[in-house]
Design an enzyme around this catalytic site. Sequence first.
Site, short mmCIF file in Angstrom:
data_model
loop_
_atom_site.label_atom_id
_atom_site.label_comp_id
_atom_site.label_asym_id
_atom_site.label_seq_id
_atom_site.Cartn_x
_atom_site.Cartn_y
_atom_site.Cartn_z
N SER A 7 0.84 -1.19 0.00
CA SER A 7 0.00 0.00 0.00
C SER A 7 0.87 1.24 0.00
O SER A 7 1.59 1.52 0.97
CB SER A 7 -0.92 0.00 1.22
N HIS A 31 -0.99 -1.04 -4.47
CA HIS A 31 -2.30 -0.76 -3.88
C HIS A 31 -2.36 0.73 -3.54
O HIS A 31 -1.56 1.24 -2.76
CB HIS A 31 -2.51 -1.59 -2.61
N ASP A 33 -4.72 3.67 -2.09
CA ASP A 33 -5.91 4.04 -1.34
C ASP A 33 -6.28 5.50 -1.63
O ASP A 33 -5.52 6.41 -1.29
CB ASP A 33 -5.68 3.88 0.17
N MET A 35 -8.61 8.41 -0.70
CA MET A 35 -9.49 8.85 0.39
C MET A 35 -9.93 10.30 0.17
O MET A 35 -9.12 11.13 -0.22
CB MET A 35 -8.75 8.77 1.73
N HIS A 64 -8.06 1.56 -4.90
CA HIS A 64 -9.13 1.31 -3.93
C HIS A 64 -9.79 2.65 -3.60
O HIS A 64 -9.19 3.51 -2.96
CB HIS A 64 -8.51 0.66 -2.68
N MET A 66 -11.99 4.91 -1.62
CA MET A 66 -12.67 5.13 -0.34
C MET A 66 -13.33 6.49 -0.42
O MET A 66 -13.01 7.42 0.32
CB MET A 66 -11.68 5.11 0.82
N MET A 136 -12.05 -5.50 3.92
CA MET A 136 -11.25 -4.72 4.84
C MET A 136 -11.11 -5.49 6.16
O MET A 136 -12.10 -5.95 6.72
CB MET A 136 -11.89 -3.35 5.10
N GLY A 141 -9.64 4.05 6.10
CA GLY A 141 -9.36 5.45 6.39
C GLY A 141 -8.03 5.76 7.01
O GLY A 141 -7.54 6.89 6.92
N PHE A 142 -7.40 4.77 7.64
CA PHE A 142 -6.12 5.01 8.31
C PHE A 142 -5.21 3.80 8.14
O PHE A 142 -5.68 2.65 8.21
CB PHE A 142 -6.30 5.27 9.81
N GLY A 143 -3.92 4.04 7.99
CA GLY A 143 -2.95 2.96 7.96
C GLY A 143 -2.51 2.60 9.37
O GLY A 143 -2.76 3.33 10.32
N GLY A 144 -1.86 1.44 9.50
CA GLY A 144 -1.25 1.05 10.76
C GLY A 144 -2.18 0.47 11.79
O GLY A 144 -1.79 0.29 12.95
N ASP A 175 -7.21 -6.30 3.17
CA ASP A 175 -6.46 -5.06 3.41
C ASP A 175 -6.58 -4.64 4.87
O ASP A 175 -7.69 -4.38 5.35
CB ASP A 175 -7.03 -3.97 2.50
N GLY A 176 -5.43 -4.59 5.56
CA GLY A 176 -5.41 -4.02 6.90
C GLY A 176 -4.74 -4.90 7.93
O GLY A 176 -5.23 -5.99 8.23
N GLY A 197 0.92 -2.38 4.10
CA GLY A 197 1.49 -1.04 4.04
C GLY A 197 2.68 -0.90 4.96
O GLY A 197 3.84 -1.02 4.54
N SER A 198 2.41 -0.68 6.24
CA SER A 198 3.47 -0.48 7.21
C SER A 198 4.42 -1.66 7.28
O SER A 198 5.64 -1.49 7.41
CB SER A 198 2.87 -0.23 8.60
#
Length: 215
Positions: A7, A31, A33, A35, A64, A66, A136, A141-144, A175-176, A197-198
């Site tokens: 991501s 990927h 995102d 937003m 993606h 959002m 999801m 809406g937020f990473g991590g 994802d997540g 992502g992270s």
Amino acid sequence: MIQIAPSLLSANFLNLEKDVEMVNRYADLFHLDIMDGTFVPNISFGFPVVEAIAAKATKPLDVHLMIVHPEKYVERFAKAGAGMISFHYEAALEGSAALIETIRGLGVRAGIVINPDCPVQAIFPYLPQVDFVLLMSVFAGFGGQKFIPETLERIRAVRWELDRLGRQDVPIEVDGGIGPGNAGEVVAAGASILVAGSAVFKAEHPREVIEKMRV
């Protein structure tokens, strides 16, 4: 085949080309995102960043959305270089079937997404149409964020329904909160595209993380 989709939301935007090159070499998808600050309480990036990544990417762009009113923007994201576009069922509702066909008509793979609090049965009517499903495993809406364990049963339910429909070719993307520590159980539940992502971009050796996730 398991595909890893880093991501770019977690990439280094001051040195984005380096991270794009890393994904080109070691991963399978980008990927992205998107937003809007309305559907989700955060804003990420738009067309100029997608176009810049597309100019250097040798792997497909997995966009993606959002955002509210995704139907207004799918054509522009297709022109910007998206190879896959997914939108949230919660943002399209009764317009989901038409939007899937619009995306596919643009020559782009179409996916439908739901948040963890949306029953998976809500998207069952669209499974005969879609090219992929995105579940999801955190709230969009937020990473991590941390992986929600109940996602595993949701993956199994969607996989069962896809198989019942004879759509074994349709991948489930998750994802997540995914990393080497839980990639195996996510795949065992029925997923084959893992967004990270992270776990990838914050690692000292991203290549090793990606290889470990190819369980």
